[in-house]
Write a protein that holds these residues in place. Structure first.
Motif, PDB file in Angstrom:
ATOM      1  N   LEU A 182       3.506   6.856 -13.193  1.00 36.28           N
ATOM      2  CA  LEU A 182       3.449   6.396 -11.807  1.00 36.28           C
ATOM      3  C   LEU A 182       4.362   7.227 -10.902  1.00 36.28           C
ATOM      4  O   LEU A 182       4.006   7.536  -9.761  1.00 36.28           O
ATOM      5  N   MET A 183       5.504   7.624 -11.409  1.00 37.67           N
ATOM      6  CA  MET A 183       6.403   8.464 -10.607  1.00 37.67           C
ATOM      7  C   MET A 183       5.848   9.877 -10.432  1.00 37.67           C
ATOM      8  O   MET A 183       6.053  10.503  -9.390  1.00 37.67           O
ATOM      9  N   TYR A 184       5.112  10.363 -11.447  1.00 39.40           N
ATOM     10  CA  TYR A 184       4.403  11.627 -11.257  1.00 39.40           C
ATOM     11  C   TYR A 184       3.402  11.495 -10.115  1.00 39.40           C
ATOM     12  O   TYR A 184       3.236  12.411  -9.314  1.00 39.40           O
ATOM     13  N   GLY A 185       2.734  10.361 -10.033  1.00 41.70           N
ATOM     14  CA  GLY A 185       1.796  10.126  -8.936  1.00 41.70           C
ATOM     15  C   GLY A 185       2.485  10.185  -7.589  1.00 41.70           C
ATOM     16  O   GLY A 185       1.971  10.775  -6.634  1.00 41.70           O
ATOM     17  N   VAL A 186       3.666   9.561  -7.487  1.00 42.40           N
ATOM     18  CA  VAL A 186       4.423   9.590  -6.233  1.00 42.40           C
ATOM     19  C   VAL A 186       4.793  11.027  -5.878  1.00 42.40           C
ATOM     20  O   VAL A 186       4.647  11.462  -4.716  1.00 42.40           O
ATOM     21  N   ARG A 187       5.270  11.780  -6.855  1.00 43.20           N
ATOM     22  CA  ARG A 187       5.660  13.174  -6.590  1.00 43.20           C
ATOM     23  C   ARG A 187       4.472  14.007  -6.131  1.00 43.20           C
ATOM     24  O   ARG A 187       4.562  14.734  -5.146  1.00 43.20           O
ATOM     25  N   ALA A 190      10.097  19.155   0.248  1.00 43.73           N
ATOM     26  CA  ALA A 190       9.790  18.902  -1.156  1.00 43.73           C
ATOM     27  C   ALA A 190      11.016  18.436  -1.941  1.00 43.73           C
ATOM     28  O   ALA A 190      10.866  17.904  -3.041  1.00 43.73           O
ATOM     29  N   PHE A 191      12.217  18.608  -1.383  1.00 43.00           N
ATOM     30  CA  PHE A 191      13.427  18.232  -2.116  1.00 43.00           C
ATOM     31  C   PHE A 191      13.494  16.753  -2.483  1.00 43.00           C
ATOM     32  O   PHE A 191      13.911  16.424  -3.588  1.00 43.00           O
ATOM     33  N   PRO A 192      13.129  15.825  -1.605  1.00 41.75           N
ATOM     34  CA  PRO A 192      13.152  14.420  -2.042  1.00 41.75           C
ATOM     35  C   PRO A 192      12.205  14.153  -3.220  1.00 41.75           C
ATOM     36  O   PRO A 192      12.513  13.340  -4.094  1.00 41.75           O
ATOM     37  N   PHE A 193      11.095  14.854  -3.247  1.00 40.09           N
ATOM     38  CA  PHE A 193      10.157  14.665  -4.363  1.00 40.09           C
ATOM     39  C   PHE A 193      10.663  15.352  -5.621  1.00 40.09           C
ATOM     40  O   PHE A 193      10.371  14.908  -6.730  1.00 40.09           O
ATOM     41  N   GLU A 194      11.430  16.410  -5.469  1.00 41.30           N
ATOM     42  CA  GLU A 194      12.067  17.045  -6.627  1.00 41.30           C
ATOM     43  C   GLU A 194      13.145  16.135  -7.205  1.00 41.30           C
ATOM     44  O   GLU A 194      13.402  16.174  -8.399  1.00 41.30           O
ATOM     45  N   ALA A 195      13.780  15.324  -6.368  1.00 45.35           N
ATOM     46  CA  ALA A 195      14.782  14.376  -6.866  1.00 45.35           C
ATOM     47  C   ALA A 195      14.138  13.326  -7.767  1.00 45.35           C
ATOM     48  O   ALA A 195      14.809  12.756  -8.621  1.00 45.35           O
ATOM     49  N   LEU A 196      12.849  13.093  -7.590  1.00 43.24           N
ATOM     50  CA  LEU A 196      12.150  12.135  -8.448  1.00 43.24           C
ATOM     51  C   LEU A 196      11.909  12.681  -9.851  1.00 43.24           C
ATOM     52  O   LEU A 196      11.389  11.964 -10.706  1.00 43.24           O
ATOM     53  N   GLU A 197      12.290  13.924 -10.086  1.00 41.83           N
ATOM     54  CA  GLU A 197      12.129  14.505 -11.415  1.00 41.83           C
ATOM     55  C   GLU A 197      12.950  13.750 -12.458  1.00 41.83           C
ATOM     56  O   GLU A 197      12.622  13.756 -13.640  1.00 41.83           O
ATOM     57  N   TYR A 248      -5.273  15.205  -5.943  1.00 48.04           N
ATOM     58  CA  TYR A 248      -6.047  14.775  -7.109  1.00 48.04           C
ATOM     59  C   TYR A 248      -5.153  14.509  -8.318  1.00 48.04           C
ATOM     60  O   TYR A 248      -5.351  13.531  -9.030  1.00 48.04           O
ATOM     61  N   PHE A 249      -4.193  15.396  -8.523  1.00 50.18           N
ATOM     62  CA  PHE A 249      -3.264  15.162  -9.631  1.00 50.18           C
ATOM     63  C   PHE A 249      -2.494  13.860  -9.437  1.00 50.18           C
ATOM     64  O   PHE A 249      -2.253  13.113 -10.386  1.00 50.18           O
ATOM     65  N   GLY A 250      -2.067  13.569  -8.213  1.00 53.72           N
ATOM     66  CA  GLY A 250      -1.377  12.317  -7.932  1.00 53.72           C
ATOM     67  C   GLY A 250      -2.254  11.102  -8.178  1.00 53.72           C
ATOM     68  O   GLY A 250      -1.815  10.115  -8.758  1.00 53.72           O
ATOM     69  N   LEU A 251      -3.508  11.192  -7.754  1.00 51.49           N
ATOM     70  CA  LEU A 251      -4.425  10.071  -7.982  1.00 51.49           C
ATOM     71  C   LEU A 251      -4.677   9.850  -9.471  1.00 51.49           C
ATOM     72  O   LEU A 251      -4.715   8.706  -9.935  1.00 51.49           O
ATOM     73  N   PHE A 252      -4.847  10.933 -10.216  1.00 49.99           N
ATOM     74  CA  PHE A 252      -5.038  10.795 -11.663  1.00 49.99           C
ATOM     75  C   PHE A 252      -3.802  10.204 -12.334  1.00 49.99           C
ATOM     76  O   PHE A 252      -3.909   9.353 -13.224  1.00 49.99           O
ATOM     77  N   ALA A 253      -2.606  10.635 -11.905  1.00 55.10           N
ATOM     78  CA  ALA A 253      -1.380  10.096 -12.487  1.00 55.10           C
ATOM     79  C   ALA A 253      -1.235   8.609 -12.163  1.00 55.10           C
ATOM     80  O   ALA A 253      -0.870   7.805 -13.027  1.00 55.10           O
TER      81      ALA A 253
END
Length: 164
Positions: free
Chosen positions: A12-17, A30-37, A100-105
């Motif tokens: 689910l967090m991959y989907g958010v990223r 993109a830095f806030p989404f990199e923090a979700l790593e 698409y990758f986010g939706l699949f995740a």
């Protein structure tokens, strides 16, 4: 949280990223989404290591850990690059590929988490891990459990003394 929910949470967090990447117009955004790593890559590695540790048969922990890493870093990233390249080539848009990758995740994380928790609610528990060994186990008990993990010449390395 448990291993199963940790795996669903990481998806689910991959989907958010990935959905977040599809909306960024500047690299700085993109830095806030990199923090979700922390919740994606690191959380996934810890959950998969715990899963392998709990369910590996005796003497196969290193092998299964290597297979898990190879599946993620080799097969998963290779297939992701291939599918991403095909999506970018057909849509001519990188943001659509991230979308698409986010939706699949999101989809697979939701399906997996829902399935595991539905099994738990209905009374069918996911498989339980093996019980860990006690520290007071005798050498004979350990050899019965792990026959390949002997301290004397098992062929696993060079020996300094030879037995006569």
């Amino acid at each position: 949280m448990g291993v199963y929910n940790s795996l669903a949470w990481a998806l689910l967090m991959y989907g958010v990223r990935y959905v977040g990447y599809s909306y960024t117009n500047c690299a700085w955004y993109a830095f806030p989404f990199e923090a979700l790593e922390v919740f994606t890559f690191a959380h996934l590695q810890v959950a998969s290591a715990a899963f392998v540790r709990d369910f590996a048969p005796p003497g196969a922990l290193a092998t299964l850990t290597g297979i898990t890493g190879g599946a993620h870093h080799g097969l998963g990233k290779g297939l992701g690059g291939l599918v991403g390249g095909v999506i970018i080539d057909t849509t001519k848009n990188t943001k659509t590929a991230w979308w698409y990758f986010g939706l699949f995740a999101f989809g697979f994380g939701g399906l997996y988490g829902g399935f595991v928790n539905l099994l738990r609610i209905c009374g069918r528990q996911p498989p339980k891990p093996q019980q860990p060994r006690e520290e007071g186990d005798s050498l004979e008990d350990v050899e019965k459990i792990e026959p390949l993990m002997r301290s004397e010449g098992d062929g696993g390395g060079a020996e300094t003394e030879t037995k006569q």
